[in-house]
Design a protein around this motif. Structure first.
Motif, short mmCIF file in Angstrom:
data_model
loop_
_atom_site.label_atom_id
_atom_site.label_comp_id
_atom_site.label_asym_id
_atom_site.label_seq_id
_atom_site.Cartn_x
_atom_site.Cartn_y
_atom_site.Cartn_z
N ARG A 84 2.40 1.62 -3.40
CA ARG A 84 1.41 2.10 -4.37
C ARG A 84 1.15 3.58 -4.17
NH1 ARG A 84 -4.09 1.97 -3.80
NH2 ARG A 84 -3.96 0.47 -2.12
N ILE A 85 1.03 4.03 -2.93
CA ILE A 85 0.83 5.45 -2.64
C ILE A 85 2.02 6.27 -3.13
CG2 ILE A 85 0.65 7.15 -0.78
CD1 ILE A 85 -1.04 5.05 0.75
N ASN A 86 3.21 5.76 -2.89
CA ASN A 86 4.43 6.46 -3.36
C ASN A 86 4.47 6.55 -4.89
OD1 ASN A 86 5.38 6.94 -0.79
ND2 ASN A 86 6.69 5.12 -0.72
N ARG A 87 4.10 5.46 -5.59
CA ARG A 87 4.08 5.47 -7.05
C ARG A 87 3.04 6.46 -7.57
NH1 ARG A 87 4.41 -0.22 -6.39
NH2 ARG A 87 2.19 -0.40 -6.90
N MET A 88 1.89 6.49 -6.91
CA MET A 88 0.84 7.43 -7.32
C MET A 88 1.28 8.87 -7.10
SD MET A 88 -2.58 5.39 -5.99
CE MET A 88 -3.61 6.81 -6.08
N GLN A 89 1.93 9.15 -5.98
CA GLN A 89 2.43 10.50 -5.71
C GLN A 89 3.51 10.89 -6.73
OE1 GLN A 89 3.61 10.29 -1.58
NE2 GLN A 89 1.64 11.13 -0.87
N LYS A 90 4.39 9.93 -7.06
CA LYS A 90 5.42 10.20 -8.05
C LYS A 90 4.79 10.47 -9.41
CE LYS A 90 9.76 8.71 -10.09
NZ LYS A 90 9.61 9.67 -11.12
N GLN A 91 3.76 9.66 -9.78
CA GLN A 91 3.08 9.87 -11.07
C GLN A 91 2.39 11.23 -11.08
OE1 GLN A 91 3.21 7.75 -13.79
NE2 GLN A 91 2.38 9.59 -14.76
N ARG A 92 1.73 11.61 -9.98
CA ARG A 92 1.09 12.92 -9.90
C ARG A 92 2.13 14.03 -10.06
NH1 ARG A 92 -1.64 11.82 -4.96
NH2 ARG A 92 -3.25 10.40 -5.61
N SER A 93 3.25 13.85 -9.37
CA SER A 93 4.33 14.84 -9.46
C SER A 93 4.86 14.93 -10.89
CB SER A 93 5.45 14.46 -8.49
OG SER A 93 6.53 15.35 -8.61
N ASN B 186 3.25 14.17 -13.60
CA ASN B 186 2.19 14.79 -14.40
C ASN B 186 2.17 16.30 -14.22
OD1 ASN B 186 1.45 12.29 -15.32
ND2 ASN B 186 -0.36 12.08 -14.00
N THR C 74 0.84 -1.20 0.00
CA THR C 74 0.00 0.00 0.00
C THR C 74 0.87 1.25 0.00
OG1 THR C 74 -1.73 -1.19 1.18
CG2 THR C 74 -1.85 1.21 1.22
#
Length: 143
Positions: free
Chosen positions: A19-28, A30, A16
């Motif tokens: 996954r949160i870290n990957r999502m934050q990295k993807q948001r960053s 983007n 989890t």
């Protein structure tokens, strides 16, 4: 069982967190890409504005040059016609002289452009009213 449950929970927490870290990295990533695109769009808008301003300035400059040339031509024409008032009293004849000199100036300018450029000029005998005469020798054939 408690150790196994703790291990499974630890794996779930880790996954989890990952996954949160990957999502934050993807948001960053983007957001960075969005800002780069926004900056590029703004630069292109500024370039467009610059090109439009340059075109408007060039148009204005050419307009002023054209007005200046028109004024100069009008003044020269008026001076030419006034100069001939006494020696050529007929207005129609003065106008004919003006046309003649204007045509000669145009032809001179065209000839100058031809002589300094890379253009080729082709003339036919009819264009220059060319007539060839030669003495006919008995027994000679015409070609």
């Amino acid at each position: 069982a408690d150790g196994k449950t703790a291990s499974v929970l630890q794996e779930i927490i880790q996954e989890t967190t990952n996954r949160i870290n990957r999502m934050q990295k993807q948001r960053s990533d983007n957001e960075v890409e969005h800002e780069e695109l926004t900056a590029k769009i703004e630069r292109e808008k500024q370039r467009s504005a610059l090109i439009e301003a340059q075109a408007a300035n060039e148009k204005l400059q050419k307009s002023v040059e054209g007005e200046s040339e028109g004024t100069r031509l009008a003044q020269n024409t008026l001076a030419f016609l006034r100069q001939l008032n006494v020696s050529v009293p007929d207005a129609q004849e003065r106008l004919s002289l003006l046309r003649f000199f204007s045509e000669q100036a145009t032809l001179t300018k065209q000839t100058e452009h031809l002589s300094t450029g890379t253009a080729s000029l082709f003339l036919t005998p009819q264009d220059v009213n060319l007539k060839i005469q030669g003495a006919h020798r008995p027994g000679a054939a015409y070609v």
